[in-house]
Design a protein around this motif. Structure first.
Motif, PDB file in Angstrom:
ATOM      1  N   TRP A 203       0.847  -1.186   0.000  1.00  0.00           N
ATOM      2  CA  TRP A 203       0.000   0.000   0.000  1.00  0.00           C
ATOM      3  C   TRP A 203       0.885   1.238   0.000  1.00  0.00           C
ATOM      4  CZ3 TRP A 203      -0.528   3.614   4.130  1.00  0.00           C
ATOM      5  CH2 TRP A 203       0.189   3.288   5.292  1.00  0.00           C
ATOM      6  N   HIS A 204       0.322   2.358  -0.422  1.00  0.00           N
ATOM      7  CA  HIS A 204       1.076   3.602  -0.499  1.00  0.00           C
ATOM      8  C   HIS A 204       0.198   4.765  -0.056  1.00  0.00           C
ATOM      9  CE1 HIS A 204       4.615   1.989  -2.578  1.00  0.00           C
ATOM     10  NE2 HIS A 204       3.766   1.176  -3.165  1.00  0.00           N
ATOM     11  N   ASP A 205       0.788   5.612   0.764  1.00  0.00           N
ATOM     12  CA  ASP A 205       0.192   6.888   1.135  1.00  0.00           C
ATOM     13  C   ASP A 205       0.896   7.939   0.287  1.00  0.00           C
ATOM     14  OD1 ASP A 205      -0.443   9.335   2.241  1.00  0.00           O
ATOM     15  OD2 ASP A 205      -0.023   8.769   4.300  1.00  0.00           O
ATOM     16  N   ILE A 206       0.180   8.565  -0.638  1.00  0.00           N
ATOM     17  CA  ILE A 206       0.812   9.513  -1.554  1.00  0.00           C
ATOM     18  C   ILE A 206       0.763  10.929  -1.010  1.00  0.00           C
ATOM     19  CG2 ILE A 206       0.371   8.061  -3.559  1.00  0.00           C
ATOM     20  CD1 ILE A 206      -1.922   9.993  -4.280  1.00  0.00           C
ATOM     21  N   GLY A 207       0.715  11.077   0.306  1.00  0.00           N
ATOM     22  CA  GLY A 207       0.543  12.389   0.914  1.00  0.00           C
ATOM     23  C   GLY A 207       1.758  13.293   0.876  1.00  0.00           C
ATOM     24  N   THR A 208       2.954  12.759   0.618  1.00  0.00           N
ATOM     25  CA  THR A 208       4.150  13.591   0.503  1.00  0.00           C
ATOM     26  C   THR A 208       4.773  13.380  -0.874  1.00  0.00           C
ATOM     27  OG1 THR A 208       5.720  11.924   1.314  1.00  0.00           O
ATOM     28  CG2 THR A 208       4.566  13.268   2.971  1.00  0.00           C
ATOM     29  N   VAL A 209       5.650  14.279  -1.257  1.00  0.00           N
ATOM     30  CA  VAL A 209       6.268  14.170  -2.587  1.00  0.00           C
ATOM     31  C   VAL A 209       7.094  12.890  -2.683  1.00  0.00           C
ATOM     32  CG1 VAL A 209       7.875  15.240  -4.211  1.00  0.00           C
ATOM     33  CG2 VAL A 209       6.274  16.671  -2.920  1.00  0.00           C
ATOM     34  N   ASP A 210       7.846  12.560  -1.630  1.00  0.00           N
ATOM     35  CA  ASP A 210       8.667  11.346  -1.657  1.00  0.00           C
ATOM     36  C   ASP A 210       7.800  10.090  -1.772  1.00  0.00           C
ATOM     37  OD1 ASP A 210      11.017  12.769  -1.524  1.00  0.00           O
ATOM     38  OD2 ASP A 210      11.307  12.477   0.632  1.00  0.00           O
ATOM     39  N   SER A 211       6.729  10.024  -0.969  1.00  0.00           N
ATOM     40  CA  SER A 211       5.877   8.836  -1.014  1.00  0.00           C
ATOM     41  C   SER A 211       5.085   8.774  -2.320  1.00  0.00           C
ATOM     42  CB  SER A 211       4.926   8.807   0.190  1.00  0.00           C
ATOM     43  OG  SER A 211       4.070   9.937   0.202  1.00  0.00           O
ATOM     44  N   TYR A 212       4.767   9.926  -2.881  1.00  0.00           N
ATOM     45  CA  TYR A 212       4.101   9.966  -4.184  1.00  0.00           C
ATOM     46  C   TYR A 212       5.009   9.402  -5.274  1.00  0.00           C
ATOM     47  CZ  TYR A 212       2.547  11.930  -8.619  1.00  0.00           C
ATOM     48  OH  TYR A 212       2.190  12.074  -9.936  1.00  0.00           O
ATOM     49  N   LEU A 213       6.274   9.793  -5.245  1.00  0.00           N
ATOM     50  CA  LEU A 213       7.236   9.258  -6.210  1.00  0.00           C
ATOM     51  C   LEU A 213       7.385   7.752  -6.035  1.00  0.00           C
ATOM     52  CD1 LEU A 213       9.326   9.628  -8.432  1.00  0.00           C
ATOM     53  CD2 LEU A 213      10.980  10.331  -6.688  1.00  0.00           C
ATOM     54  N   ASP A 214       7.460   7.300  -4.778  1.00  0.00           N
ATOM     55  CA  ASP A 214       7.559   5.863  -4.500  1.00  0.00           C
ATOM     56  C   ASP A 214       6.357   5.097  -5.070  1.00  0.00           C
ATOM     57  OD1 ASP A 214       9.963   6.157  -3.195  1.00  0.00           O
ATOM     58  OD2 ASP A 214       9.097   6.151  -1.186  1.00  0.00           O
ATOM     59  N   ALA A 215       5.176   5.679  -4.966  1.00  0.00           N
ATOM     60  CA  ALA A 215       3.970   5.015  -5.470  1.00  0.00           C
ATOM     61  C   ALA A 215       4.038   4.840  -6.977  1.00  0.00           C
ATOM     62  CB  ALA A 215       2.730   5.813  -5.083  1.00  0.00           C
ATOM     63  N   ASN A 216       4.573   5.830  -7.681  1.00  0.00           N
ATOM     64  CA  ASN A 216       4.716   5.708  -9.126  1.00  0.00           C
ATOM     65  C   ASN A 216       5.746   4.644  -9.502  1.00  0.00           C
ATOM     66  OD1 ASN A 216       3.308   7.827 -11.097  1.00  0.00           O
ATOM     67  ND2 ASN A 216       3.556   8.783  -9.090  1.00  0.00           N
ATOM     68  N   LEU A 217       6.839   4.589  -8.768  1.00  0.00           N
ATOM     69  CA  LEU A 217       7.852   3.567  -9.036  1.00  0.00           C
ATOM     70  C   LEU A 217       7.299   2.181  -8.733  1.00  0.00           C
ATOM     71  CD1 LEU A 217      11.054   5.306  -7.617  1.00  0.00           C
ATOM     72  CD2 LEU A 217      10.152   5.338  -9.950  1.00  0.00           C
ATOM     73  N   ALA A 218       6.481   2.076  -7.685  1.00  0.00           N
ATOM     74  CA  ALA A 218       5.862   0.792  -7.372  1.00  0.00           C
ATOM     75  C   ALA A 218       4.859   0.391  -8.445  1.00  0.00           C
ATOM     76  CB  ALA A 218       5.172   0.875  -6.003  1.00  0.00           C
ATOM     77  N   TRP A 219       4.166   1.373  -9.017  1.00  0.00           N
ATOM     78  CA  TRP A 219       3.239   1.095 -10.120  1.00  0.00           C
ATOM     79  C   TRP A 219       3.984   0.475 -11.301  1.00  0.00           C
ATOM     80  CZ3 TRP A 219       2.779   2.800 -15.188  1.00  0.00           C
ATOM     81  CH2 TRP A 219       1.554   2.551 -15.817  1.00  0.00           C
ATOM     82  N   LEU A 220       5.143   1.018 -11.621  1.00  0.00           N
ATOM     83  CA  LEU A 220       5.964   0.443 -12.688  1.00  0.00           C
ATOM     84  C   LEU A 220       6.395  -0.979 -12.337  1.00  0.00           C
ATOM     85  CD1 LEU A 220       8.377   3.393 -13.619  1.00  0.00           C
ATOM     86  CD2 LEU A 220       6.594   2.431 -15.085  1.00  0.00           C
ATOM     87  N   ALA A 221       6.929  -1.154 -11.128  1.00  0.00           N
ATOM     88  CA  ALA A 221       7.460  -2.457 -10.721  1.00  0.00           C
ATOM     89  C   ALA A 221       6.376  -3.526 -10.719  1.00  0.00           C
ATOM     90  CB  ALA A 221       8.105  -2.344  -9.340  1.00  0.00           C
ATOM     91  N   ALA A 222       5.173  -3.162 -10.283  1.00  0.00           N
ATOM     92  CA  ALA A 222       4.079  -4.136 -10.219  1.00  0.00           C
ATOM     93  C   ALA A 222       3.696  -4.642 -11.599  1.00  0.00           C
ATOM     94  CB  ALA A 222       2.864  -3.515  -9.531  1.00  0.00           C
ATOM     95  N   ARG A 223       4.002  -3.864 -12.633  1.00  0.00           N
ATOM     96  CA  ARG A 223       3.661  -4.243 -14.002  1.00  0.00           C
ATOM     97  C   ARG A 223       4.875  -4.742 -14.776  1.00  0.00           C
ATOM     98  NH1 ARG A 223       0.608  -1.074 -11.634  1.00  0.00           N
ATOM     99  NH2 ARG A 223      -1.633  -0.918 -12.054  1.00  0.00           N
ATOM    100  N   GLY A 224       6.008  -4.857 -14.088  1.00  0.00           N
ATOM    101  CA  GLY A 224       7.221  -5.330 -14.748  1.00  0.00           C
ATOM    102  C   GLY A 224       7.758  -4.368 -15.780  1.00  0.00           C
ATOM    103  N   LEU A 225       7.510  -3.066 -15.586  1.00  0.00           N
ATOM    104  CA  LEU A 225       7.925  -2.056 -16.549  1.00  0.00           C
ATOM    105  C   LEU A 225       9.162  -1.307 -16.065  1.00  0.00           C
ATOM    106  CD1 LEU A 225       4.439  -0.479 -17.409  1.00  0.00           C
ATOM    107  CD2 LEU A 225       5.698  -2.185 -18.747  1.00  0.00           C
ATOM    108  N   GLU A 226      10.051  -1.036 -16.977  1.00  0.00           N
ATOM    109  CA  GLU A 226      11.204  -0.188 -16.669  1.00  0.00           C
ATOM    110  C   GLU A 226      10.829   1.289 -16.778  1.00  0.00           C
ATOM    111  OE1 GLU A 226      15.043   0.651 -15.446  1.00  0.00           O
ATOM    112  OE2 GLU A 226      13.979  -1.270 -15.491  1.00  0.00           O
ATOM    113  N   HIS A 227       9.878   1.563 -17.659  1.00  0.00           N
ATOM    114  CA  HIS A 227       9.391   2.929 -17.815  1.00  0.00           C
ATOM    115  C   HIS A 227       8.037   2.872 -18.506  1.00  0.00           C
ATOM    116  CE1 HIS A 227      10.332   2.837 -22.134  1.00  0.00           C
ATOM    117  NE2 HIS A 227      11.470   2.259 -21.783  1.00  0.00           N
ATOM    118  N   TRP A 228       7.345   4.011 -18.509  1.00  0.00           N
ATOM    119  CA  TRP A 228       6.052   4.107 -19.194  1.00  0.00           C
ATOM    120  C   TRP A 228       5.934   5.499 -19.767  1.00  0.00           C
ATOM    121  CZ3 TRP A 228       1.761   7.287 -18.567  1.00  0.00           C
ATOM    122  CH2 TRP A 228       0.609   6.910 -19.288  1.00  0.00           C
ATOM    123  N   THR A 229       5.457   5.583 -21.024  1.00  0.00           N
ATOM    124  CA  THR A 229       5.199   6.876 -21.656  1.00  0.00           C
ATOM    125  C   THR A 229       3.761   6.910 -22.140  1.00  0.00           C
ATOM    126  OG1 THR A 229       6.050   6.032 -23.759  1.00  0.00           O
ATOM    127  CG2 THR A 229       7.587   7.244 -22.370  1.00  0.00           C
ATOM    128  N   GLY A 230       3.084   7.989 -21.844  1.00  0.00           N
ATOM    129  CA  GLY A 230       1.694   8.132 -22.235  1.00  0.00           C
ATOM    130  C   GLY A 230       1.543   8.517 -23.689  1.00  0.00           C
TER     131      GLY A 230
END
Length: 279
Positions: A203-230
């Motif tokens: 789980w992630h609390d995105i309430g701070t900038v550091d934890s928000y960045l961590d949540a995005n990196l975890a989103w990548l890792a959970a999908r086996g992605l090195e990066h994502w571009t929209g």
């Protein structure tokens, strides 16, 4: 009900121009992740309270086709308990599932609702005795909340901001005030039962900038992605994306690595860059 009326002060400067609930995590706003979890559990009616950047949240709500999303506007902040009371006409009667908009967690909503049988049921990550924001007895009842203890503690835990509020406590909600300090703590003092629903997943609390960045990196890792571009994002040929999320229509120029970074939709970033959110 998703609680999203806060000012997002801990997440500044990102929330100066964006509602905290709508900051992008991976390919969509944080609130969309929460709604997806609720939809997967068969929940089709959701109320979101709003105060900060309310027009953004209203536009988001109007664009939702897969869920009946109602907005409860607070012209002034009422607190977590007051916000729920204010939304009573939209919510109807009965037990109420509450979810803080800045919490991303793969909670089994069916199991949580099935476990609820007392005044309230709080989703809790288990910790050692004395640690975290709650303490539990051997039977899983909450006996410590914040720094106030009411009985002997067998283990600690971290309350995730996801919980089920029973109808009896809903009847005690103040027009203004906080759910912890003005409802749950008095309930424990009266001897009411608040029970923990143990959750040991990520789980992630995105309430701070550091934890928000961590949540995005975890989103990548959970999908086996090195990066994502929209869609429509532009990345210069000399740029290497290393654990980076580049939003729709964003542009990355320069050369070198964009490492552990998030670039918001439509934003511009210049490599090299590390551990940065560009909005």
């Amino acid at each position: 009900m998703v609680l999203a009326a806060g000012l997002g002060t801990r997440l500044r400067p990102l929330t100066e121009d964006c509602a905290k609930a709508l900051v992008p995590v991976g390919d969509r706003p944080a609130l969309a992740h929460v709604l997806g979890r609720l939809r997967a559990a068969g929940i089709s009616r959701v109320v979101v309270n709003a105060h900060h950047h309310v027009d953004q949240l209203r536009a988001f709500a109007e664009g939702q086709a897969e869920v009946d999303l109602a907005l409860s506007q607070e012209t002034e902040l009422l607190g977590t308990a007051g916000g729920i009371a204010h939304a009573a006409g939209l919510l109807g009667e009965g037990n109420l599932l509450l979810w803080n908009a800045d919490i991303l967690a793969d909670v089994d909503v069916h199991a949580l609702l099935g476990a609820h049988r007392d005044e309230a049921t709080l989703v809790v990550q288990p910790l050692e005795p004395g640690q975290g924001s709650v303490g539990l007895d051997e039977a899983g009842r909450v006996v410590r909340l914040r720094k106030e203890s009411f009985a002997a503690e067998a283990r600690g835990g971290q309350f995730l901001g996801i919980h089920v509020l029973g109808q009896a406590l809903r009847a005690r909600l103040p027009a203004r005030g906080g759910l912890i300090e003005d409802v749950y703590l008095p309930a424990l003092g009266r001897g009411d039962v608040l029970r923990a629903h143990v959750f040991e997943g990520p789980w992630h609390d995105i309430g701070t900038v550091d934890s928000y960045l961590d949540a995005n990196l975890a989103w990548l890792a959970a999908r086996g992605l090195e990066h994502w571009t929209g869609p429509g994002a532009r990345v210069a040929g000399g740029v290497v994306l290393d654990r980076a999320v580049v939003g729709e229509g964003a542009a990355v120029t320069g050369s070198g690595a964009l490492r552990r970074c998030v670039v918001w939709p439509g934003a511009n970033a210049v490599a090299p860059l590390e551990d940065r959110v560009t909005a």
